[in-house]
Each structure stands twice: as structure tokens, then as C-alpha cells.
Design a protein around this motif. Structure first.
Motif, PDB file in Angstrom:
ATOM      1  N   VAL A  14       5.162   1.849  10.251  1.00 46.12           N
ATOM      2  CA  VAL A  14       5.914   3.079   9.956  1.00 46.12           C
ATOM      3  C   VAL A  14       7.013   2.781   8.946  1.00 46.12           C
ATOM      4  CG1 VAL A  14       7.484   4.778  10.955  1.00 46.12           C
ATOM      5  CG2 VAL A  14       5.350   4.242  12.106  1.00 46.12           C
ATOM      6  N   SER A  15       7.690   1.661   9.104  1.00 46.22           N
ATOM      7  CA  SER A  15       8.733   1.261   8.165  1.00 46.22           C
ATOM      8  C   SER A  15       8.159   1.060   6.765  1.00 46.22           C
ATOM      9  CB  SER A  15       9.402  -0.019   8.655  1.00 46.22           C
ATOM     10  OG  SER A  15      10.236  -0.549   7.681  1.00 46.22           O
ATOM     11  N   PHE A  16       7.016   0.397   6.670  1.00 46.07           N
ATOM     12  CA  PHE A  16       6.369   0.191   5.380  1.00 46.07           C
ATOM     13  C   PHE A  16       5.981   1.530   4.759  1.00 46.07           C
ATOM     14  CE2 PHE A  16       2.875  -1.065   2.577  1.00 46.07           C
ATOM     15  CZ  PHE A  16       3.452  -2.136   1.920  1.00 46.07           C
ATOM     16  N   GLY A  17       5.434   2.435   5.553  1.00 49.63           N
ATOM     17  CA  GLY A  17       5.048   3.751   5.048  1.00 49.63           C
ATOM     18  C   GLY A  17       6.228   4.595   4.614  1.00 49.63           C
ATOM     19  N   VAL A  18       7.302   4.562   5.378  1.00 50.55           N
ATOM     20  CA  VAL A  18       8.506   5.321   5.014  1.00 50.55           C
ATOM     21  C   VAL A  18       9.110   4.760   3.730  1.00 50.55           C
ATOM     22  CG1 VAL A  18      10.876   5.799   5.750  1.00 50.55           C
ATOM     23  CG2 VAL A  18       8.992   6.139   7.338  1.00 50.55           C
ATOM     24  N   GLY A  19       9.131   3.431   3.603  1.00 52.64           N
ATOM     25  CA  GLY A  19       9.624   2.820   2.371  1.00 52.64           C
ATOM     26  C   GLY A  19       8.780   3.209   1.176  1.00 52.64           C
ATOM     27  N   PHE A  20       7.464   3.234   1.345  1.00 42.96           N
ATOM     28  CA  PHE A  20       6.547   3.660   0.289  1.00 42.96           C
ATOM     29  C   PHE A  20       6.842   5.112  -0.099  1.00 42.96           C
ATOM     30  CE2 PHE A  20       2.373   5.291  -1.071  1.00 42.96           C
ATOM     31  CZ  PHE A  20       2.113   4.409  -2.108  1.00 42.96           C
ATOM     32  N   PHE A  21       7.079   5.963   0.891  1.00 33.88           N
ATOM     33  CA  PHE A  21       7.395   7.366   0.631  1.00 33.88           C
ATOM     34  C   PHE A  21       8.710   7.495  -0.143  1.00 33.88           C
ATOM     35  CE2 PHE A  21       9.538  11.290   1.985  1.00 33.88           C
ATOM     36  CZ  PHE A  21       8.648  12.225   1.488  1.00 33.88           C
ATOM     37  N   PHE A  22       9.721   6.714   0.249  1.00 34.11           N
ATOM     38  CA  PHE A  22      11.009   6.761  -0.459  1.00 34.11           C
ATOM     39  C   PHE A  22      10.861   6.315  -1.914  1.00 34.11           C
ATOM     40  CE2 PHE A  22      13.782   6.398   3.550  1.00 34.11           C
ATOM     41  CZ  PHE A  22      14.038   7.759   3.532  1.00 34.11           C
ATOM     42  N   VAL A  23      10.050   5.304  -2.162  1.00 34.67           N
ATOM     43  CA  VAL A  23       9.845   4.836  -3.539  1.00 34.67           C
ATOM     44  C   VAL A  23       9.188   5.928  -4.366  1.00 34.67           C
ATOM     45  CG1 VAL A  23       8.532   3.215  -4.962  1.00 34.67           C
ATOM     46  CG2 VAL A  23       9.796   2.374  -2.999  1.00 34.67           C
ATOM     47  N   ILE A  24       8.178   6.584  -3.800  1.00 35.48           N
ATOM     48  CA  ILE A  24       7.457   7.622  -4.539  1.00 35.48           C
ATOM     49  C   ILE A  24       8.334   8.839  -4.808  1.00 35.48           C
ATOM     50  CG2 ILE A  24       5.563   9.291  -4.347  1.00 35.48           C
ATOM     51  CD1 ILE A  24       3.937   7.129  -3.036  1.00 35.48           C
ATOM     52  N   ALA A  44      10.557  -3.651   2.481  1.00 32.74           N
ATOM     53  CA  ALA A  44      10.648  -5.110   2.634  1.00 32.74           C
ATOM     54  C   ALA A  44      10.761  -5.498   4.105  1.00 32.74           C
ATOM     55  CB  ALA A  44      11.833  -5.656   1.845  1.00 32.74           C
ATOM     56  N   TYR A  45      11.532  -4.730   4.869  1.00 32.51           N
ATOM     57  CA  TYR A  45      11.625  -4.989   6.305  1.00 32.51           C
ATOM     58  C   TYR A  45      10.243  -4.853   6.956  1.00 32.51           C
ATOM     59  CZ  TYR A  45      12.323  -4.101  11.228  1.00 32.51           C
ATOM     60  OH  TYR A  45      12.209  -4.125  12.595  1.00 32.51           O
ATOM     61  N   GLY A  46       9.541  -3.777   6.645  1.00 30.66           N
ATOM     62  CA  GLY A  46       8.215  -3.566   7.204  1.00 30.66           C
ATOM     63  C   GLY A  46       7.240  -4.649   6.787  1.00 30.66           C
ATOM     64  N   PHE A  47       7.325  -5.086   5.522  1.00 26.29           N
ATOM     65  CA  PHE A  47       6.435  -6.130   5.023  1.00 26.29           C
ATOM     66  C   PHE A  47       6.670  -7.452   5.752  1.00 26.29           C
ATOM     67  CE2 PHE A  47       5.315  -9.513   2.068  1.00 26.29           C
ATOM     68  CZ  PHE A  47       4.051  -9.120   1.680  1.00 26.29           C
ATOM     69  N   VAL A  48       7.941  -7.814   5.921  1.00 27.96           N
ATOM     70  CA  VAL A  48       8.259  -9.077   6.597  1.00 27.96           C
ATOM     71  C   VAL A  48       7.799  -9.048   8.044  1.00 27.96           C
ATOM     72  CG1 VAL A  48      10.181 -10.493   7.424  1.00 27.96           C
ATOM     73  CG2 VAL A  48      10.151  -9.694   5.070  1.00 27.96           C
ATOM     74  N   VAL A  49       8.025  -7.951   8.735  1.00 24.80           N
ATOM     75  CA  VAL A  49       7.610  -7.870  10.140  1.00 24.80           C
ATOM     76  C   VAL A  49       6.083  -7.808  10.256  1.00 24.80           C
ATOM     77  CG1 VAL A  49       7.753  -6.461  12.230  1.00 24.80           C
ATOM     78  CG2 VAL A  49       9.787  -6.829  10.853  1.00 24.80           C
TER      79      VAL A  49
END
Length: 140
Positions: free
Chosen positions: A71-81, A93-98
Motif C-alpha cells: 500500500v505504501s509503494f502504491g500510494v507513493g506511486f500515486f503521489f509521484v504521478i 522508498a519506505y514501501g520498497f525497502v520493506v
């Protein structure tokens, strides 16, 4: 000796994943350029899906212990877009590391087999540092 054959689809997936890392790195170097970061994210995700397959990718992201990271990775992707690249990259980055922290031992073995980096990692002070940073494991 085990032989690992790589299909053409996996080779394309590895290439897309590599280009995803390159575009993401370029986007960070260009002061969080939204276009490069978006292209990097799309290439990374499509490359990962081609490399390990659709079913395995869905299983990887939908594991119960990976929900928060996915979910963190997806939310970060959404924020970038949507135009918030700095916040998006921090969350992503947090989602990727975890998400990919369980691959840490495999990555360490890979780096130890590289020519120059492996030599540096075999120096006596480096393994001692990582053993000290690991901490104590307590049985549950």
C-alpha cells in the motif's frame, strides 16, 4: 551444477527493471523530475511483472505481511504521478525497502561475488561491522 535458463520474456523484464532504476535515479538527480520518476516507476513495475510473472507478482504484493509495504509503494506511486514527487518518493522508498527486505541475504551474496566490491566486503572489518549492527535475536 544447476543450469538456469532464462527465457526471452525474463530477459526483457530484467532490462525494463534496469531501465526503471536508471530513469528513477535520473529523476532524483534532476531534482525529483516528475516525468523521469513516473517513467522509472512504470518500467520497474512492468519489468518486475515480466521477470517473475503476473501470478507471482500478485502473490508477492498480496502476502499478508506485505500489505502495509505494498500500500505504501502504491500510494507513493500515486503521489509521484499526481505531482508530489518528493513525498511520493519518500513513501515509495519506505514501501520498497520493506517489500524487498527479505531479499537482503541474496543481495549480500551477489555483492560478495562481484570482483571489486566483493574484495572490499571480504576485508576483516566489514563482516564485523554487519554482525555488530544485526543485534541480538530473541526466540519467540
Amino acid at each position: 551444477m544447476v543450469s538456469f535458463e532464462t527465457s526471452d520474456l525474463k530477459k526483457v523484464g530484467l532490462g525494463l527493471t534496469g531501465f526503471g532504476f536508471i530513469f528513477t535515479f535520473a529523476g532524483v538527480l534532476l531534482i525529483f523530475d516528475e516525468g523521469f520518476l513516473t517513467i522509472g516507476n512504470i518500467l520497474f513495475l512492468s519489468g518486475m511483472i515480466l521477470t517473475i510473472g503476473v501470478k507471482s507478482s500478485l502473490h508477492f504484493f498480496m502476502k499478508p505481511q506485505n500489505y502495509k509495504a505494498a500500500v505504501s509503494f502504491g500510494v507513493g506511486f500515486f503521489f509521484v504521478i499526481t505531482g508530489w514527487p518528493i513525498i511520493g518518493m519518500i513513501v515509495e522508498a519506505y514501501g520498497f525497502v520493506v517489500l524487498f527486505s527479505e531479499f537482503r541475504p541474496s543481495i549480500a551474496i551477489f555483492f560478495r561475488k562481484l570482483p571489486i566490491i566483493g574484495w572490499m566486503l571480504h576485508q576483516p572489518y566489514v563482516p564485523a561491522y554487519f554482525v555488530r549492527q544485526r543485534g541480538r535475536r530473541v526466540p519467540v
